[in-house]
Structure formats: structure tokens, C-alpha cells
Design a protein around this motif. Structure first.
Motif, PDB file in Angstrom:
ATOM      1  N   GLU A 151       0.829  -1.211   0.000  1.00  0.00           N
ATOM      2  CA  GLU A 151       0.000   0.000   0.000  1.00  0.00           C
ATOM      3  C   GLU A 151       0.862   1.259   0.000  1.00  0.00           C
ATOM      4  OE1 GLU A 151      -2.465  -0.365   3.414  1.00  0.00           O
ATOM      5  OE2 GLU A 151      -3.795  -1.867   2.511  1.00  0.00           O
ATOM      6  N   ALA A 152       1.841   1.301   0.908  1.00  0.00           N
ATOM      7  CA  ALA A 152       2.675   2.490   1.033  1.00  0.00           C
ATOM      8  C   ALA A 152       3.538   2.716  -0.206  1.00  0.00           C
ATOM      9  CB  ALA A 152       3.559   2.373   2.276  1.00  0.00           C
ATOM     10  N   ALA A 153       4.093   1.634  -0.752  1.00  0.00           N
ATOM     11  CA  ALA A 153       4.985   1.765  -1.913  1.00  0.00           C
ATOM     12  C   ALA A 153       4.231   2.257  -3.140  1.00  0.00           C
ATOM     13  CB  ALA A 153       5.663   0.430  -2.198  1.00  0.00           C
ATOM     14  N   PHE A 154       3.069   1.675  -3.420  1.00  0.00           N
ATOM     15  CA  PHE A 154       2.300   2.151  -4.573  1.00  0.00           C
ATOM     16  C   PHE A 154       1.894   3.608  -4.389  1.00  0.00           C
ATOM     17  CE2 PHE A 154       1.682  -2.302  -5.941  1.00  0.00           C
ATOM     18  CZ  PHE A 154       1.832  -2.136  -7.317  1.00  0.00           C
ATOM     19  N   ASP A 155       1.466   3.991  -3.183  1.00  0.00           N
ATOM     20  CA  ASP A 155       1.106   5.391  -2.942  1.00  0.00           C
ATOM     21  C   ASP A 155       2.277   6.311  -3.193  1.00  0.00           C
ATOM     22  OD1 ASP A 155      -1.512   4.881  -2.314  1.00  0.00           O
ATOM     23  OD2 ASP A 155      -1.234   4.993  -0.136  1.00  0.00           O
ATOM     24  N   ASP A 156       3.442   5.964  -2.669  1.00  0.00           N
ATOM     25  CA  ASP A 156       4.606   6.849  -2.771  1.00  0.00           C
ATOM     26  C   ASP A 156       5.174   6.894  -4.181  1.00  0.00           C
ATOM     27  OD1 ASP A 156       4.322   7.274  -0.068  1.00  0.00           O
ATOM     28  OD2 ASP A 156       5.954   5.925   0.516  1.00  0.00           O
ATOM     29  N   ILE A 157       5.271   5.740  -4.818  1.00  0.00           N
ATOM     30  CA  ILE A 157       5.977   5.664  -6.108  1.00  0.00           C
ATOM     31  C   ILE A 157       5.085   6.110  -7.265  1.00  0.00           C
ATOM     32  CG2 ILE A 157       7.035   4.044  -7.738  1.00  0.00           C
ATOM     33  CD1 ILE A 157       7.955   2.559  -5.056  1.00  0.00           C
ATOM     34  N   LEU A 158       3.826   5.713  -7.257  1.00  0.00           N
ATOM     35  CA  LEU A 158       2.929   6.187  -8.318  1.00  0.00           C
ATOM     36  C   LEU A 158       2.591   7.659  -8.121  1.00  0.00           C
ATOM     37  CD1 LEU A 158       0.436   3.215  -8.832  1.00  0.00           C
ATOM     38  CD2 LEU A 158       2.743   3.543  -9.751  1.00  0.00           C
ATOM     39  N   ASP A 159       2.408   8.076  -6.861  1.00  0.00           N
ATOM     40  CA  ASP A 159       2.177   9.486  -6.524  1.00  0.00           C
ATOM     41  C   ASP A 159       1.079  10.082  -7.419  1.00  0.00           C
ATOM     42  OD1 ASP A 159       2.533  11.910  -5.222  1.00  0.00           O
ATOM     43  OD2 ASP A 159       4.134  12.561  -6.575  1.00  0.00           O
ATOM     44  N   LEU A 160      -0.092   9.482  -7.373  1.00  0.00           N
ATOM     45  CA  LEU A 160      -1.171   9.862  -8.275  1.00  0.00           C
ATOM     46  C   LEU A 160      -1.978  11.035  -7.735  1.00  0.00           C
ATOM     47  CD1 LEU A 160      -2.623   6.368  -9.293  1.00  0.00           C
ATOM     48  CD2 LEU A 160      -0.887   7.724 -10.464  1.00  0.00           C
ATOM     49  N   PRO A 161      -2.443  11.910  -8.635  1.00  0.00           N
ATOM     50  CA  PRO A 161      -3.414  12.926  -8.218  1.00  0.00           C
ATOM     51  C   PRO A 161      -4.744  12.252  -7.878  1.00  0.00           C
ATOM     52  CG  PRO A 161      -3.147  12.939 -10.600  1.00  0.00           C
ATOM     53  CD  PRO A 161      -2.120  11.981 -10.055  1.00  0.00           C
ATOM     54  N   ASP A 162      -5.665  12.989  -7.291  1.00  0.00           N
ATOM     55  CA  ASP A 162      -6.899  12.381  -6.787  1.00  0.00           C
ATOM     56  C   ASP A 162      -7.773  11.772  -7.872  1.00  0.00           C
ATOM     57  OD1 ASP A 162      -6.321  12.829  -4.167  1.00  0.00           O
ATOM     58  OD2 ASP A 162      -7.316  14.772  -4.088  1.00  0.00           O
ATOM     59  N   THR A 163      -7.920  12.436  -8.997  1.00  0.00           N
ATOM     60  CA  THR A 163      -8.876  11.943  -9.999  1.00  0.00           C
ATOM     61  C   THR A 163      -8.319  11.856 -11.408  1.00  0.00           C
ATOM     62  OG1 THR A 163      -9.705  14.206 -10.340  1.00  0.00           O
ATOM     63  CG2 THR A 163     -10.850  12.838  -8.690  1.00  0.00           C
ATOM     64  N   GLU A 164      -7.119  12.362 -11.639  1.00  0.00           N
ATOM     65  CA  GLU A 164      -6.593  12.451 -12.993  1.00  0.00           C
ATOM     66  C   GLU A 164      -5.713  11.244 -13.341  1.00  0.00           C
ATOM     67  OE1 GLU A 164      -4.508  16.102 -13.287  1.00  0.00           O
ATOM     68  OE2 GLU A 164      -6.220  17.344 -12.717  1.00  0.00           O
ATOM     69  N   TRP A 165      -5.625  10.984 -14.646  1.00  0.00           N
ATOM     70  CA  TRP A 165      -4.737   9.933 -15.134  1.00  0.00           C
ATOM     71  C   TRP A 165      -3.288  10.407 -15.065  1.00  0.00           C
ATOM     72  CZ3 TRP A 165      -6.211   5.080 -16.355  1.00  0.00           C
ATOM     73  CH2 TRP A 165      -7.559   4.844 -16.623  1.00  0.00           C
ATOM     74  N   LYS A 166      -2.383   9.459 -14.818  1.00  0.00           N
ATOM     75  CA  LYS A 166      -0.948   9.745 -14.823  1.00  0.00           C
ATOM     76  C   LYS A 166      -0.242   8.655 -15.601  1.00  0.00           C
ATOM     77  CE  LYS A 166       3.013  10.639 -11.751  1.00  0.00           C
ATOM     78  NZ  LYS A 166       3.438  10.761 -10.330  1.00  0.00           N
ATOM     79  N   THR A 167       0.670   9.053 -16.488  1.00  0.00           N
ATOM     80  CA  THR A 167       1.410   8.099 -17.315  1.00  0.00           C
ATOM     81  C   THR A 167       2.747   7.778 -16.648  1.00  0.00           C
ATOM     82  OG1 THR A 167       0.382   8.997 -19.311  1.00  0.00           O
ATOM     83  CG2 THR A 167       2.342   7.650 -19.612  1.00  0.00           C
ATOM     84  N   LEU A 168       3.014   6.484 -16.496  1.00  0.00           N
ATOM     85  CA  LEU A 168       4.193   6.040 -15.764  1.00  0.00           C
ATOM     86  C   LEU A 168       5.013   5.054 -16.589  1.00  0.00           C
ATOM     87  CD1 LEU A 168       2.140   5.407 -12.563  1.00  0.00           C
ATOM     88  CD2 LEU A 168       4.055   7.011 -12.600  1.00  0.00           C
ATOM     89  N   LYS A 169       6.319   5.164 -16.490  1.00  0.00           N
ATOM     90  CA  LYS A 169       7.214   4.190 -17.093  1.00  0.00           C
ATOM     91  C   LYS A 169       7.133   2.922 -16.247  1.00  0.00           C
ATOM     92  CE  LYS A 169      11.888   4.018 -19.054  1.00  0.00           C
ATOM     93  NZ  LYS A 169      13.203   4.714 -19.085  1.00  0.00           N
ATOM     94  N   MET A 170       6.586   1.851 -16.813  1.00  0.00           N
ATOM     95  CA  MET A 170       6.085   0.763 -15.994  1.00  0.00           C
ATOM     96  C   MET A 170       7.180  -0.047 -15.316  1.00  0.00           C
ATOM     97  SD  MET A 170       2.931  -0.100 -15.270  1.00  0.00           S
ATOM     98  CE  MET A 170       3.596   0.511 -13.747  1.00  0.00           C
ATOM     99  N   LEU A 171       8.166  -0.528 -16.048  1.00  0.00           N
ATOM    100  CA  LEU A 171       9.160  -1.403 -15.454  1.00  0.00           C
ATOM    101  C   LEU A 171       9.910  -0.704 -14.328  1.00  0.00           C
ATOM    102  CD1 LEU A 171      10.506  -4.146 -15.364  1.00  0.00           C
ATOM    103  CD2 LEU A 171      12.090  -3.383 -17.140  1.00  0.00           C
ATOM    104  N   ASP A 172      10.275   0.556 -14.532  1.00  0.00           N
ATOM    105  CA  ASP A 172      10.974   1.296 -13.479  1.00  0.00           C
ATOM    106  C   ASP A 172      10.101   1.443 -12.235  1.00  0.00           C
ATOM    107  OD1 ASP A 172      13.136   1.545 -15.129  1.00  0.00           O
ATOM    108  OD2 ASP A 172      12.854   3.675 -15.558  1.00  0.00           O
ATOM    109  N   SER A 173       8.830   1.769 -12.442  1.00  0.00           N
ATOM    110  CA  SER A 173       7.917   1.974 -11.313  1.00  0.00           C
ATOM    111  C   SER A 173       7.709   0.673 -10.542  1.00  0.00           C
ATOM    112  CB  SER A 173       6.570   2.517 -11.810  1.00  0.00           C
ATOM    113  OG  SER A 173       6.724   3.772 -12.431  1.00  0.00           O
TER     114      SER A 173
END
Length: 513
Positions: A151-173
Motif C-alpha cells: 500500500e505504502a509503496a504504490f502510494d509513494d511511487i505512483l504518486d497519483l493525483p486524486d482523480t486524474e490519469w498519470k502516465t508512468l514508465k512501468m518497469l521502473d515503477s
């Protein structure tokens, strides 16, 4: 005048060429095994094509189609690689003892483990016993920490805004997430969230693969020299000694002062290693190296596996709802426990199917024949001493003679197989459990089979299923390019998820489980 690096490179190429000619013309014991690709002098050209053109998987598939249930050989730099197929051969392969078919010899030839990780690790693998024993026995006790860190790692590493989409480099994340979750069990809090420690562990894992493959191209006699130019092993160990060393030093001191079972001793991998370490292994340097090496094994396979799973899931959005319903149902019944995760059979089946079709290489179970008497299969096929050999895993996974529609991705394939065995044969019996992700069978080889089957597969499975259950219940995902699964990267006989591919994430507007 050419510099030292150029001279070294030129000399190495010449040695490789001579070595390949030697193997091509002198290793007559393999004459009875058919060649796929070029032979003679041109075998060197085949070996280079396998490395640099991505043609290795196709060449092995060609051999598999020509010699099903048999064996063939392809040229590698400096030696022949004999590739075996068929469940019967796989079982005999897996049952062979180390002093006949050597796991260590096979890995050393490919990844130059003694040069990249160190001879201590290559020759004494007691940490595998710790993984197979104490780590696996403590999965239940470790689960709460794993779930909290997911839970903590996904919250910290993805660091998503409340409602918007965010594009992430998958393997690194995903690698960053896996590093934190794995190290919650390996070294505990707070070190599992120390960025210097995590970055160093990740870099070490990358270096083992990249530099190991490079060094593996060269003859054994000059590998120590080559390793000085291509590996950052000493730098990684130095950093680990600074951040992890004091923790291990304190553990050793408390064990000496208060006894092995001192009050308040953390229940983590460091403690379990100390229980198994003997003599010179009970030093800060060697224990740090064990933890680094375990990180390599955990980060490399788990991160790639989960990235493949995300790629498969985002291009099959119809799977999100049944996975969410399963996770929400079992958690509502039992809350979050290891047993809850065990009961997520649809998620388990999906991950096993991803694992089946997205192999890390077209081959598996690389071995070296080390017995002077060679190795002979029950049907008479003979491999002489010094032969490097492996299983055509990818081709077997796609073979329709082993399962229906084998080339198609079927997320619930293993759910149905488990249900069929449960209903028709022995309810709760062993056959049902052979369809779980943790299982090793002769027609499903990502974990290997036999004595050297992956010792960490029980921990990896718990980790992967917990992570996927968290993703489907907390996020929406979609590909950066609608409907398109990123192409895998192929280098030599290695296949990895696309390291540059991006995925879009968004928080779900639902209460957290």
C-alpha cells in the motif's frame, strides 16, 4: 597506437573465434545431435546472429518443430548448446544430481556469477537454504508487513493525483515497488524505505544481468580481467556496507552478547541468514553480499513478471471486474491475510498464464554436464562431460499437444483445470495443487523443476498476488497507446518486458479495502 581497451577487445574477439572453431571441429562427442543453424566455421555467424539480431527464439522454435520430444544443438560463442524438450526428458533433467548436471556450472557459464557477484556466493549458496526454509516458513508472519508495504509503496511511487490519469514508465515503477516490498521482509523498517539502500540494490540487480551477460561472452580464462572493465560490483558492495553494514554489525553484536534468540530480535531475512551462517560467513561483508544477491534474485524476476502482468491486464480490460469482485469478496470474508491471498484463484490463474506465455527466455534450466561419465537419458540420448544443455521451455509452453489453444492467452485456464481435477478425481488432492502458481510441473517451467526449482517462488507468489489484488481494487489502468501491448525486448536468449513502455494509472473512486 591502439589503447589498452582496444587491444583487449581485439584479443578477446580472436580468442572467442579460436574457441568457437575448436568446439565446432573437435567436440566430436556431440556429432550424433543434430545442428539447427549453421555448422563448421559458419557456426560462429549463427552465434552472433542469436546475440545481436534477436533471432534466438525463432531458431529454437525451428529446432523444436524439427525434433519434438528430442534434442538439437545451436552454436553459442565458444561452445554448443544442446536443447532438450519433452516432459519425460524434463523430469529426468530435473532429477539429475548436481554432480552430474550442474546448475551452478550452467549459470556460471551464462552470467559469470563468480565474477559479478563473487566466488563466495557462487561456491556456497547456503542463502538458498535460508530462502527455502526460514523465509517460506515465515510467510504468514511476514504478511502484514508485506501488505502494508504494498500500500505504502504504490502510494509513494505512483504518486497519483486524486482523480486524474498519470502516465508512468512501468518497469521502473514496478521495480521500485518490488524493491520496497521485498526488503520489508529482507531488512525491515526503516531501511526498506531508505532511498540510497534501495537505489543501490536495484542498480546491483541490473548490473548482475548486464555485466554478467557481457562477461559471459568471453572465455573463462580472461573473465577476471574483463570484469574489471564492465562491472560496478565493488561500488555496490561499498555502498551497501555503509547503509546495511551497521544494521548487520549490530545484529552480530547482540547475538554474541545475548544469544541467538535475544529478546526483540527482528523476524526478517537478516536474522534468518544469521541462523544459518557459519564461520567466515558470519561477517558483515559476507552477510551484506548475501542480502545484495538475494535482492538481485527477487527484484529481477518479480519486477519483470509483474510488469508483464500489467501489460496483459491493461489490454484485457474485461478482466478487471472479475478480479475486483474476487479480491473484494475474499477480503470481506476473511480480511487481509495470507490465506485470503491463497483464495484468490482467478488472480492466481491469470498470473500463472502470464508466466507461462511471457517466459524470460526461450530456454530454461541451463545446466553443465560435469560427470566424467556424461549424462544419458533413459531413451539413450547421451551428453558428454562439458556439454551445456537446457530445456526448450517457451516452445513447450506454446505446444498444443500439452494444452488446448496453447498459443492463446486464457486468464482462467488454470481455474478450470483446478476445478476439473477437484470434481473428477480427488477433491483437495495433489493434482489440483499442481495448477497453482507456486507449482512446478514438467510442462510449466518458469520456476524450473526438481532439486533446483526456484526456492523463493512461495514468497514471490504471495508478493505478486498481493500486489495485483491491490492494483485492481485501487486503480484503473490503460495502455498509453489504446489496445496495444508493448513489444518485448529480446537480446540473445533473454526476453524482457519493454523497459520503455508506459502505462496510465488513475485512482479508483471507491473506498479502500
Amino acid at each position: 597506437m591502439p589503447d589498452t581497451t582496444f587491444l583487449l577487445f581485439s584479443a578477446s574477439v580472436a580468442l572467442l573465434f579460436l574457441a568457437s572453431i575448436n568446439k565446432a571441429f573437435i567436440h566430436h562427442e556431440l556429432d550424433a545431435i543434430p545442428i539447427v543453424g549453421h555448422s563448421g566455421l559458419l557456426s560462429y555467424w549463427t552465434a552472433l546472429q542469436v546475440i545481436f539480431t534477436g533471432g534466438g527464439p525463432a531458431l529454437i522454435q525451428q529446432g523444436y518443430q524439427q525434433y519434438p520430444e528430442g534434442c538439437f544443438r545451436i552454436a553459442r560463442l565458444g561452445h554448443w548448446l544442446v536443447i532438450v524438450s519433452g516432459p519425460k526428458h524434463v523430469k529426468e533433467f530435473g532429477d539429475a544430481p548436481e554432480h552430474v548436471l550442474s546448475f551452478r556450472g550452467g549459470i556460471e557459464n551464462t552470467l559469470a556469477v563468480s565474477q559479478v557477484v563473487g566466488r563466495t556466493i557462487a561456491e556456497n549458496t547456503y542463502h538458498s537454504t535460508t530462502i527455502r526454509g526460514s523465509l517460506t516458513k515465515n510467510l504468514q508472519a511476514s504478511f502484514d508487513g508485506v501488505k502494508e508495504e504494498v500500500e505504502a509503496a504504490f502510494d509513494d511511487i505512483l504518486d497519483l493525483p486524486d482523480t486524474e490519469w498519470k502516465t508512468l514508465k512501468m518497469l521502473d515503477s514496478i521495480t521500485a515497488v518490488v524493491a520496497r516490498v521485498s526488503n520489508r521482509v529482507f531488512v525491515g523498517l526503516p531501511l526498506c524505505r531508505d532511498q540510497t539502500y534501495l537505489d543501490n540494490s536495484i542498480q546491483f540487480a541490473i548490473d548482475v544481468i548486464v555485466s554478467g551477460q557481457i562477461i559471459g561472452f568471453f572465455p573463462h580464462s580472461i573473465r577476471p580481467l574483463i570484469s574489471r572493465f564492465v562491472t560496478s560490483r565493488n561500488k555496490s558492495i561499498s555502498t551497501a556496507l555503509k547503509v546495511l553494514g551497521p544494521v548487520i554489525e549490530e545484529r552480530l553484536a547482540k547475538a554474541d552478547e545475548l544469544g541467538a534468540d535475544w529478546e526483540g530480535k527482528p523476524n526478517d531475512f537478516i536474522s534468518w541468514l544469521l541462523e544459518d551462517a557459519i564461520g567466515e560467513e558470519r561477517t558483515v561483508h559476507n552477510l551484506v553480499l548475501r542480502v545484495l544477491s538475494t535482492n538481485f534474485a527477487a527484484l529481477h524476476t518479480t519486477s519483470m513478471m509483474f510488469t508483464h502482468a500489467i501489460f496483459d491486464l491493461m489490454t484485457r480490460p474485461e478482466l478487471m471486474q472479475p478480479f475486483r469482485e474476487e479480491a473484494e469478496r475474499v477480503v470481506a470474508e476473511e480480511d487481509w491475510t495470507k490465506n485470503t491471498v491463497n483464495n484468490m484463484v482467478k488472480i492466481d490463474s491469470f498470473l500463472r498464464e502470464t508466466q507461462r506465455l511471457r517466459t524470460m527466455a526461450p530456454i530454461a534450466m541451463l545446466r553443465k554436464v560435469v560427470s566424467k561419465d556424461g549424462f544419458r537419458f533413459s531413451d539413450g540420448k547421451f551428453l558428454p562431460e562439458g556439454t551445456f544443455t537446457c530445456i526448450a521451455a517457451h516452445s513447450m509452453h506454446y505446444d498444443p499437444s500439452f494444452r488446448d489453444n496453447a498459443a492463446e492467452f486464457d486468464a482462467f485456464r488454470f481455474v478450470r483445470e483446478r476445478e476439473a481435477f477437484e470434481a473428477a478425481r480427488n477433491p483437495g488432492g495433489q493434482d489440483m495443487f499442481k495448477r497453482q502458481m507456486i507449482s512446478t510441473t514438467a510442462d510449466h517451467l518458469p520456476w524450473g523443476i526438481g532439486k533446483h526449482a526456484c526456492p523463493g517462488r512461495f514468497f514471490a507468489t504471495m508478493e505478486l498476488k498481493t500486489m495485483l489484488a491491490h492494483v485492481v481494487t485501487h486503480y484503473d489502468i490503460e495502455p498509453e497507446v489504446p489496445g496495444m501491448r508493448p513489444n518485448d525486448n529480446v537480446f540473445g536468449l533473454s526476453t524482457t518486458p519493454n523497459m520503455w513502455a508506459k502505462v496510465r494509472f488513475r485512482k479508483r473512486a471507491v473506498p479502500k479495502l
